[in-house]
Design an enzyme around this catalytic site. Sequence first.
Site: not given
Ligand code: GFB
Length: 312
Positions: A111-113, A140, A144, A183
């Site tokens: 994952s890119s994280c 996570y 990875k 996500h």
């Molecule tokens: O997709 P996301 O949960 O993952 O969130 P990450 C991306 C951005 O979208 C963050 C915002 O800045 C969130 O605060 N966001 C806005 C939301 N509204 C929402 C919502 O309703 N739901 C969610 N989920 N986000 C994950 C990692 O990070 O990416 C994992 O935690 C993994 O480990 C994955 O690498 C690909 O990009 O921040």
Amino acid sequence: MSAYTLAGKRVWVAGHRGMVGSAVVRRLEREDCEVVTVSRSEIDLRDQSACRQWVSEVKPDAVILAAAKVGGILANDLQPAEFLYDNLMIESNIIDASHRSDVEKLLFLGSSCIYPKFAEQPIREESLLTGSLEPTNEWYAIAKIAGIKLAQSYRKQYGRDYISAMPTNLYGTGDNFDLKSSHVLPALLRKAHEGKIRGEKEIVLWGTGSPRREFLHADDCADALVFLMKNYSGETHVNVGSGSDLPILELAKLVCRIVGYEGEITNDLSKPDGTPRKLMSADKLRSMGWEPSISLEDGIRSTYEWFVKHHG
Ligand code: GFB
């Protein structure tokens, strides 16, 4: 680059019920290979002896390791134990069992994280382990990173052709649309859809909306993974991305336009932003000759159609 032939091979797609795994199974239908899968009810991949026994009985020639405990920013933050433990166990068991059963080729999916929170953008593969991780997903990320190192260690010590790919934020058919664990992209599709159906005046975005994210459709990702299986054999992991990113607020506006939701977008600032930006460099994969083919807009449209059909 050295070529690996999938034709005539038995390929185990671990994690075939997930968004990426199921896309890989669909993509492999175009290769002349036998795809094998095993369901969660048959084997808990965190169980070393069960995993080892299954692999020794089935004897795959190749493995695509897409099985993982995954989730969005909040799920990562709330379940650090499972995100670290489950992923360490799954990848350790599968990689070691593959080696013991003479699996010729294995692709581990990261994952890119894995990259430092403030890595130079676009993030090149060499940035790994050059700085501190983003705290919301370091559990996570560490699992990875261990997976990449495991694949490298079996290559270094035993000469195994085990490789790793690091996809950017993925979305598509079969995604998780649960608002607490998903996500951002499926969450926004659900919020905009429900907002439209219920005639709500606003939908709520987590955080400030300013973090930038790169998105790739799972079908494009699956195509890249099959490409790497066939064409890449190297120690370094390879980024798999679309090459462009956008702020979350812009993504939300695009989703609302596609869904046809016309209300306001407000912010819940009690929720985390996470990494400010994680655009990966796509140079390495592009230099090998692979390009994505699904635009973000087309990908969101088809994912929305799938969502309406299955959850709407
Ligand atoms: O997709 P996301 O949960 O993952 O969130 P990450 C991306 C951005 O979208 C963050 C915002 O800045 C969130 O605060 N966001 C806005 C939301 N509204 C929402 C919502 O309703 N739901 C969610 N989920 N986000 C994950 C990692 O990070 O990416 C994992 O935690 C993994 O480990 C994955 O690498 C690909 O990009 O921040």
